[in-house]
Design a protein around this motif. Structure first.
Motif, short mmCIF file in Angstrom:
data_model
loop_
_atom_site.label_atom_id
_atom_site.label_comp_id
_atom_site.label_asym_id
_atom_site.label_seq_id
_atom_site.Cartn_x
_atom_site.Cartn_y
_atom_site.Cartn_z
N LYS A 1 -0.29 -6.18 -12.63
CA LYS A 1 -1.63 -6.48 -12.12
C LYS A 1 -1.99 -5.64 -10.90
O LYS A 1 -1.14 -5.39 -10.05
CB LYS A 1 -1.65 -7.97 -11.76
CG LYS A 1 -2.94 -8.50 -11.24
CD LYS A 1 -2.82 -10.00 -11.00
CE LYS A 1 -4.12 -10.56 -10.52
NZ LYS A 1 -4.08 -12.00 -10.35
N ASN A 2 -3.25 -5.25 -10.81
CA ASN A 2 -3.84 -4.61 -9.63
C ASN A 2 -3.11 -3.34 -9.19
O ASN A 2 -2.79 -3.17 -8.02
CB ASN A 2 -3.89 -5.60 -8.45
CG ASN A 2 -4.76 -6.79 -8.74
OD1 ASN A 2 -5.63 -6.74 -9.59
ND2 ASN A 2 -4.52 -7.87 -8.04
N ILE A 3 -2.87 -2.46 -10.14
CA ILE A 3 -2.19 -1.19 -9.85
C ILE A 3 -3.07 -0.04 -10.35
O ILE A 3 -3.61 -0.09 -11.45
CB ILE A 3 -0.80 -1.13 -10.49
CG1 ILE A 3 0.08 -2.25 -9.94
CG2 ILE A 3 -0.15 0.23 -10.25
CD1 ILE A 3 1.40 -2.41 -10.66
N GLU B 1 0.84 -1.20 0.00
CA GLU B 1 0.00 0.00 0.00
C GLU B 1 0.88 1.25 0.00
O GLU B 1 1.83 1.36 0.75
CB GLU B 1 -0.91 0.01 1.23
CG GLU B 1 -1.82 1.20 1.29
CD GLU B 1 -2.79 1.14 2.46
OE1 GLU B 1 -3.57 2.09 2.61
OE2 GLU B 1 -2.77 0.16 3.23
N GLY B 2 0.54 2.19 -0.89
CA GLY B 2 1.28 3.44 -0.92
C GLY B 2 1.19 4.11 -2.27
O GLY B 2 0.60 3.60 -3.22
N LEU C 1 -7.80 -1.20 -4.87
CA LEU C 1 -6.38 -1.21 -5.22
C LEU C 1 -5.63 -0.26 -4.28
O LEU C 1 -5.99 0.90 -4.17
CB LEU C 1 -6.18 -0.77 -6.68
CG LEU C 1 -6.91 -1.58 -7.74
CD1 LEU C 1 -6.61 -1.04 -9.13
CD2 LEU C 1 -6.57 -3.04 -7.65
N LEU C 2 -4.61 -0.77 -3.60
CA LEU C 2 -3.91 0.02 -2.58
C LEU C 2 -2.58 0.59 -3.06
O LEU C 2 -2.02 1.46 -2.41
CB LEU C 2 -3.69 -0.85 -1.34
CG LEU C 2 -4.96 -1.40 -0.68
CD1 LEU C 2 -4.61 -2.31 0.48
CD2 LEU C 2 -5.86 -0.26 -0.23
N ALA C 3 -2.06 0.10 -4.18
CA ALA C 3 -0.81 0.61 -4.73
C ALA C 3 -1.14 1.54 -5.89
O ALA C 3 -1.85 1.16 -6.82
CB ALA C 3 0.08 -0.53 -5.20
N VAL D 1 -4.05 -5.45 -2.68
CA VAL D 1 -5.49 -5.20 -2.78
C VAL D 1 -6.12 -5.41 -1.41
O VAL D 1 -5.78 -6.35 -0.70
CB VAL D 1 -6.13 -6.17 -3.81
CG1 VAL D 1 -7.62 -5.94 -3.92
CG2 VAL D 1 -5.47 -6.02 -5.16
N SER D 2 -7.07 -4.52 -1.05
CA SER D 2 -7.75 -4.66 0.24
C SER D 2 -8.74 -5.83 0.18
O SER D 2 -9.04 -6.34 -0.91
CB SER D 2 -8.50 -3.37 0.60
OG SER D 2 -9.63 -3.23 -0.24
#
Length: 127
Positions: free
Chosen positions: A100-102, A54-55, A79-81, A73-74
């Motif tokens: 993925k997942n960005i 995360e950030g 999406l946490l990044a 991912v929470s």
């Protein structure tokens, strides 16, 4: 009898060496933060997964790598990044792998790569 013992020893040694080589090349999961992402990606080996925790990240370079770059991912699927800015947000040079997942925001382009092949994009949110 002695030849059978020698053959068994050689077979056991071969099995041990092959198991050691499999372990030596096992893919790893590396965790990156906004502060160390460049060094974590640089240390990644073929097949590794780099998890962006995360950030908020500055633009990222992935050079001559075959890795998976995946954002945290929470539990609810958020999406946490997030990569903010850049032209592009992610640059790949001789990159093969998965991104993925960005979440990508305020970037002129989300990804630019040359020469790259066999790239999978999954779950990117670009605004």
């Amino acid at each position: 009898m002695k030849a059978k013992k020698i053959l068994s020893s050689i077979l056991a040694l071969c099995m041990l060496l092959s198991m050691m080589s499999i372990c030596a090349f096992a893919a790893e999961t590396l965790v990156a933060t906004p502060e160390n992402v460049a060094s974590v990606i640089a240390s990644a080996k073929a097949g590794d997964t780099v998890v962006l925790s995360e950030g908020t990240y500055s633009p990222i370079s992935v050079i001559e790598k075959n890795i998976t770059l995946v954002g945290e991912v929470s539990e609810s699927g958020e999406l946490l990044a997030e990569i903010v800015g850049g032209d592009p947000a992610i640059v790949g040079h001789r990159f093969t792998g998965t991104i993925k997942n960005i979440k990508i925001t305020n970037a002129f382009r989300g990804f630019f790569g040359e020469p790259c092949k066999d790239i999978v994009f999954d779950g990117l949110y670009i605004t």
